[in-house]
Design a protein around this motif. Structure first.
Motif, short mmCIF file in Angstrom:
data_model
loop_
_atom_site.label_atom_id
_atom_site.label_comp_id
_atom_site.label_asym_id
_atom_site.label_seq_id
_atom_site.Cartn_x
_atom_site.Cartn_y
_atom_site.Cartn_z
N ASP A 172 0.79 -1.30 -0.12
CA ASP A 172 -0.20 0.07 0.10
C ASP A 172 0.94 1.13 0.06
OD1 ASP A 172 -1.51 2.02 1.58
OD2 ASP A 172 -2.97 0.64 0.84
N THR A 200 -0.29 -2.68 6.74
CA THR A 200 -0.74 -1.69 6.08
C THR A 200 -1.43 -1.89 4.86
OG1 THR A 200 1.04 -0.11 6.75
CG2 THR A 200 -0.25 0.70 5.06
N GLY A 201 -2.58 -1.82 4.49
CA GLY A 201 -3.54 -2.08 3.25
C GLY A 201 -3.57 -3.59 2.90
N GLU A 202 -4.38 -3.88 1.92
CA GLU A 202 -4.81 -5.09 1.90
C GLU A 202 -3.75 -6.12 1.43
OE1 GLU A 202 -7.58 -5.35 -1.26
OE2 GLU A 202 -9.28 -4.09 -0.11
N ARG A 203 -2.58 -5.51 0.91
CA ARG A 203 -1.48 -6.41 0.29
C ARG A 203 -0.50 -6.86 1.44
NH1 ARG A 203 1.23 -4.78 -5.04
NH2 ARG A 203 2.39 -6.63 -4.59
N CYS A 204 -0.58 -6.12 2.66
CA CYS A 204 0.36 -5.99 3.70
C CYS A 204 -0.26 -6.58 5.06
CB CYS A 204 0.90 -4.72 3.98
SG CYS A 204 1.95 -4.08 2.64
#
Length: 422
Positions: A172, A200-204
């Motif tokens: 993200d 943080t964020g969908e990919r993390c």
């Protein structure tokens, strides 16, 4: 990795592909610190070291495999009690090593996807830019993911003073911004360290640990007082990697001929010269931001702090022995966020100096930063021995050492760096 940037930049200019292994975590009594690096090119040539010899062979093979796969990897090495011949650190420590391939040649080729994914190509281009900045003495911090989602390991940012950045950690955008802010804070003090950033964020979906390698111009040592002790300290300061300046108000003493090994010899009142150096240190403000076409890594106003002035690594050594020079100088120096302030003189001189500084309005907290009489107790008498005493105290202060003999002691040989002073 940035400690061998000069050679790696020459490798890239010659079109040589290579893999760089960097120490990203240390525990116990490991021989090298975070940031130490070994690089291997496609022809098998090697430079640098990650362990002083203990695991170099195994890391060499990891580099060769990374050149073939085009992908980054992290490997742990530690001491093995079960097999005396197993690859490990005989000192009993543990190190984690990040191995990253870097493409040689022109910048366009560095960004190709190659045998790995496109993220690896982008990381290679960012690493190349970081090497170029380090080789040319521009302040920058290289940020690389060393733990977290597998697809992010090895991804990189290049952060400039003030927080501007290029590249991406692949998650993200908030991850990039947070990592850039952490890196900018470490860069300000010239430190290399790791930081863990929350999910943080969908990919993390899990925390991300990053290694921040700071590359900055040589730290400054400013010696006030063009005396015989200063000449010896100039030589020792240069040996320790400082950019050494000598300042004295007396033109008959402050001459390049008397201090041929100094980087700069200045005739000026000490406090006035120090004021000028503070003015040169341009403040930086504003939130971290990604670079645009007009603000590429290593360019623009953010780089202003790299060219001079003072910072948290600066060492100030006051050798003048004269209250009319010492007091106005120390009144300013002890209020600055520098790394070390020391003043020469007898204990009687020290007590008189403290009285004068209190009268000038300095607080007890500010006075506690003063190293006086300057240096460690080595029994020093000659200028050379005194310079060694001062240098020993500077190193101990910087590294968090105690200055006590290691023989018979139960203190650690290596210390975690102390937090920056404010």
């Amino acid at each position: 990795m940035l400690d061998i940037a000069d050679e790696l930049t020459r490798w890239r200019a010659a079109g040589r592909d290579f893999a760089a292994a960097t120490v990203v975590a240390v525990s116990g009594s490991a021989p090298r610190e975070v940031g130490a690096a070994l690089a291997v090119d496609a022809d098998g040539a090697a430079i640098g070291s990650v362990s002083g010899g203990c695991v170099e062979g195994a890391v060499y093979e990891l580099c060769q495999r990374a050149l073939e796969s085009g992908r980054s990897t992290v490997e742990r090495f530690g001491y093995s009690d079960d097999d005396a011949f197993a690859v490990g650190l005989t000192c009993g420590g543990v190190i984690d090593v990040l191995v990253t391939p870097v493409r040689g040649g022109d910048p366009g080729r560095a960004g190709d996807a190659g045998p790995g994914d496109r993220g690896a190509g982008e990381a290679s281009a960012t690493l190349a830019a970081a090497l170029d900045a380090a080789a040319h003495g521009r302040a920058a911090a290289l940020v690389r993911v060393v733990a977290g989602p597998a697809e992010l390991v090895g991804r990189a940012l290049l952060v400039r003073p003030g927080g501007g950045y290029t590249g991406s950690l692949g998650g993200d955008p908030a991850l990039d911004r947070t990592a850039a802010a952490e890196a900018a804070a470490l860069l300000d003090t010239g430190r290399t360290d790791t930081r863990t950033i929350g999910a943080t964020g969908e990919r993390c979906g899990e925390p991300v640990t990053v290694l921040v390698e700071s590359s900055v111009p040589a730290p400054r040592m400013i010696i006030f007082g063009a005396v015989d002790f200063a000449s010896a300290l100039v030589r020792v300061g240069g040996f320790l990697g400082y950019h050494v300046s000598v300042c004295d108000a007396r033109p008959v003493f402050a001459t390049p001929e008397r201090f041929p090994e100094a980087d700069e010899v200045v005739t000026d009142w000490p406090h006035r010269y120090l004021d000028a150096q503070v003015t040169r240190t341009a403040p930086t403000t504003g939130p971290p931001r990604a670079a645009t076409d007009g603000a590429r890594a290593g360019e623009g106003a953010d780089e202003g702090r790299a060219g001079g002035g003072i910072d948290g690594r600066t060492v100030l050594c006051v050798l003048t022995h004269d209250a009319k020079f010492d007091v106005p100088l120390l009144e300013r120096a002890l209020r600055l966020p520098v790394g070390y302030v020391g003043a020469m003189g007898s204990r009687r001189t020290h007590l008189d100096r403290l009285r004068r500084l209190r009268a000038a309005g300095l607080t007890e907290h500010e006075l506690s930063r003063l190293r006086s009489p300057i240096g460690l107790d080595l029994g020093a008498r000659t200028p050379e021995e005194t310079a060694l005493s001062i240098a020993a105290e500077i190193v101990a202060d910087r590294r968090g050492g105690t200055g006590t003999p290691l023989t018979g002691a139960h203190t650690p040989i290596h210390h975690d760096p102390p937090p920056p002073r404010h």
